[in-house]
Design a protein around this motif. Structure first.
Motif, PDB file in Angstrom:
ATOM      1  N   GLU A 199       0.832  -1.206   0.000  1.00 32.12           N
ATOM      2  CA  GLU A 199       0.000   0.000   0.000  1.00 32.12           C
ATOM      3  C   GLU A 199       0.870   1.262   0.000  1.00 32.12           C
ATOM      4  OE1 GLU A 199      -2.291  -3.362   1.028  1.00 32.12           O
ATOM      5  OE2 GLU A 199      -0.542  -2.575   2.116  1.00 32.12           O
ATOM      6  N   THR A 200       0.384   2.285  -0.667  1.00 36.29           N
ATOM      7  CA  THR A 200       1.065   3.576  -0.638  1.00 36.29           C
ATOM      8  C   THR A 200       0.751   4.296   0.671  1.00 36.29           C
ATOM      9  OG1 THR A 200      -0.798   4.776  -1.624  1.00 36.29           O
ATOM     10  CG2 THR A 200       0.781   3.748  -3.144  1.00 36.29           C
ATOM     11  N   LYS A 201       1.540   5.312   0.984  1.00 36.48           N
ATOM     12  CA  LYS A 201       1.266   6.106   2.175  1.00 36.48           C
ATOM     13  C   LYS A 201      -0.116   6.749   2.068  1.00 36.48           C
ATOM     14  CE  LYS A 201       2.930   9.836   5.138  1.00 36.48           C
ATOM     15  NZ  LYS A 201       3.979  10.864   5.386  1.00 36.48           N
ATOM     16  N   GLU A 202      -0.485   7.158   0.862  1.00 39.15           N
ATOM     17  CA  GLU A 202      -1.796   7.784   0.660  1.00 39.15           C
ATOM     18  C   GLU A 202      -2.924   6.802   0.972  1.00 39.15           C
ATOM     19  OE1 GLU A 202       1.244  10.106  -1.097  1.00 39.15           O
ATOM     20  OE2 GLU A 202       0.743   7.983  -1.485  1.00 39.15           O
ATOM     21  N   GLN A 203      -2.775   5.557   0.562  1.00 37.30           N
ATOM     22  CA  GLN A 203      -3.797   4.549   0.863  1.00 37.30           C
ATOM     23  C   GLN A 203      -3.903   4.303   2.366  1.00 37.30           C
ATOM     24  OE1 GLN A 203      -2.238   1.471  -1.826  1.00 37.30           O
ATOM     25  NE2 GLN A 203      -4.240   1.438  -2.849  1.00 37.30           N
ATOM     26  N   LEU A 204      -2.774   4.217   3.040  1.00 32.94           N
ATOM     27  CA  LEU A 204      -2.794   3.962   4.477  1.00 32.94           C
ATOM     28  C   LEU A 204      -3.347   5.162   5.247  1.00 32.94           C
ATOM     29  CD1 LEU A 204       0.605   2.087   4.941  1.00 32.94           C
ATOM     30  CD2 LEU A 204      -1.701   1.108   4.909  1.00 32.94           C
ATOM     31  N   THR A 205      -3.058   6.360   4.784  1.00 34.19           N
ATOM     32  CA  THR A 205      -3.645   7.546   5.416  1.00 34.19           C
ATOM     33  C   THR A 205      -5.153   7.541   5.220  1.00 34.19           C
ATOM     34  OG1 THR A 205      -1.620   8.829   5.078  1.00 34.19           O
ATOM     35  CG2 THR A 205      -3.640  10.073   5.499  1.00 34.19           C
ATOM     36  N   ALA A 206      -5.590   7.174   4.023  1.00 29.33           N
ATOM     37  CA  ALA A 206      -7.030   7.079   3.762  1.00 29.33           C
ATOM     38  C   ALA A 206      -7.670   6.009   4.641  1.00 29.33           C
ATOM     39  CB  ALA A 206      -7.275   6.769   2.287  1.00 29.33           C
ATOM     40  N   LEU A 207      -6.932   4.933   4.911  1.00 31.17           N
ATOM     41  CA  LEU A 207      -7.436   3.902   5.812  1.00 31.17           C
ATOM     42  C   LEU A 207      -7.715   4.480   7.196  1.00 31.17           C
ATOM     43  CD1 LEU A 207      -8.081   0.940   6.484  1.00 31.17           C
ATOM     44  CD2 LEU A 207      -5.621   0.579   6.851  1.00 31.17           C
ATOM     45  N   GLY A 208      -6.941   5.479   7.600  1.00 30.68           N
ATOM     46  CA  GLY A 208      -7.209   6.157   8.859  1.00 30.68           C
ATOM     47  C   GLY A 208      -8.596   6.761   8.913  1.00 30.68           C
ATOM     48  N   GLU A 209      -9.085   7.252   7.795  1.00 30.35           N
ATOM     49  CA  GLU A 209     -10.454   7.766   7.727  1.00 30.35           C
ATOM     50  C   GLU A 209     -11.454   6.649   8.003  1.00 30.35           C
ATOM     51  OE1 GLU A 209     -13.758  10.355   6.939  1.00 30.35           O
ATOM     52  OE2 GLU A 209     -11.665  10.762   7.419  1.00 30.35           O
ATOM     53  N   ASP A 210     -11.190   5.473   7.460  1.00 28.90           N
ATOM     54  CA  ASP A 210     -12.076   4.326   7.696  1.00 28.90           C
ATOM     55  C   ASP A 210     -12.060   3.886   9.156  1.00 28.90           C
ATOM     56  OD1 ASP A 210     -12.606   4.181   4.917  1.00 28.90           O
ATOM     57  OD2 ASP A 210     -10.806   2.976   4.602  1.00 28.90           O
ATOM     58  N   ILE A 211     -10.948   4.108   9.831  1.00 25.83           N
ATOM     59  CA  ILE A 211     -10.819   3.711  11.228  1.00 25.83           C
ATOM     60  C   ILE A 211     -11.393   4.763  12.172  1.00 25.83           C
ATOM     61  CG2 ILE A 211      -9.153   3.262  13.091  1.00 25.83           C
ATOM     62  CD1 ILE A 211      -7.312   2.035  10.908  1.00 25.83           C
TER      63      ILE A 211
END
Length: 352
Positions: A199-211
């Motif tokens: 995963e890219t950093k952008e994807q993982l940051t977006a995952l933070g929104e899901d969390i």
């Protein structure tokens, strides 16, 4: 009332809601009934956190904007295009709503009315103000709808079908109590993410929104990570650092301190960044301020497992490796045709 008329009412509601955002609430003189409802809604949003401590202005505005984006003519047409909705004698449909996130029951409310039925609403004690306000607005737009909307404080009586949402324990009660009625009984569900390590950093940051959106209180919030064996959580923690301010919210911080203490006293091994704990656990349902994780070795075996556990899951966040997955950062942006528990509410309402 024709379907087109009903759709136009909710389009007007979408226009009304589009005026309200966290950083740019702006009154549009072209919106219907603003003289009655605009200032009152601003006041209600400000008071929401006093009604429910989890309903921060940020999260209330997020919910409002989500519905503003959903309630467009294009979206309503796309959603309803695959159904034949006849004009017939309306059925009375009872709604027992949850209150974990703002306006969580609005989709059921919309579905009952758009199919020409009458709704009897029993709101959660945690969310008693937002939906009744929006109901008053749509009645102002189309006064005929006053005959189709009733909010009930006491016992629900004289209805033809029911849609009820609650915990797994509450659902057993619902299933017994409403056994003689057509029903949709929604239980607890959770959402998970499947990571590959690419995963890219952008994807993982977006995952933070899901969390973190809604403090993790919704069934669409990611509460469990599946990661490949040997996975390093360093990129994940670096990417979600953008959400560090969540710890400054007292109710979240209290949960963080409490749950971390419970885990440590039980000698569980934790990963911790000061505002989120990660715990290895096979369960999907993690407490507030914590996310569970589990290692996998074979992605195909994991896919089989997730398919077998589909009734426990609301969303799966992943790239194209998982069929019907949700993109990173998108769990809290469902479309009108993305049904809770994957149960087609419109089809149910058309067969009562």
């Amino acid at each position: 009332m024709t379907l087109e008329t009903k759709k136009s009412v909710f389009v007007e509601l979408g226009k009304f809601l589009s005026q309200f955002s966290e950083n740019n609430t702006l009154k549009n003189p072209a919106v219907l009934h603003n003289e009655t409802f605009f200032d009152a809604f601003v006041d209600l949003i400000k008071l929401s956190q006093s009604h429910n401590g989890w309903y921060t202005p940020e999260n209330v505005y997020f919910s409002i904007q989500s519905w503003a984006e959903a309630l467009t003519e294009e979206n309503l047409n796309q959603w309803l295009s695959s159904y034949t909705i006849p004009i017939q004698e309306p059925k009375k449909v009872a709604l027992i709503l949850a209150g974990n996130i703002p306006l969580v029951g609005f989709h059921d409310f919309l579905s009952v009315l758009i199919t020409g039925n009458t709704v009897l609403v029993k709101t959660s004690s945690n969310d008693q103000h937002l939906l009744p306000f929006l109901a008053k607005y749509i009645i102002a737009v189309q006064p005929e709808l006053a005959h189709n909307i009733t909010f009930v404080e006491g016992k629900l009586e004289n209805f033809d079908a029911v849609i009820a949402t609650g915990s797994n324990n509450t659902a057993r009660y619902f299933e017994y109590y409403f056994k003689d009625k057509p029903s949709i009984i929604r239980k607890s569900r959770n959402s998970v993410a499947v990571l590959t390590g690419n995963e890219t950093k952008e994807q993982l940051t977006a995952l933070g929104e899901d969390i973190f959106r809604y403090f993790g209180l919704g069934c669409r919030n990611v509460s469990k990570l599946f990661v490949p064996k040997g996975y390093s959580f360093v990129p994940f923690f670096e990417a979600i650092f953008a959400y560090q301010d969540v710890i400054h919210y007292e109710k979240y911080a209290n949960n963080y301190d409490y749950n971390k203490a419970v885990f440590l006293m039980s000698n569980f091994k934790l990963l911790d960044n000061g505002f989120l704990t990660l715990k290895e656990d096979q369960s999907h349902a993690s407490p507030i301020s914590s996310v569970f994780y589990e290692f996998y070795e074979d992605i195909n075996k994991l896919k089989t497992r997730l398919e077998s556990e589909s009734e426990l899951l609301q969303c799966i966040v992943a790239d194209e490796t998982i069929e019907n997955s949700v993109d990173f950062g998108e769990t809290q942006n469902p479309r009108l045709w993305n049904y809770a528990d994957n149960t087609d509410t419109i089809s149910f309402l058309l067969t009562i």
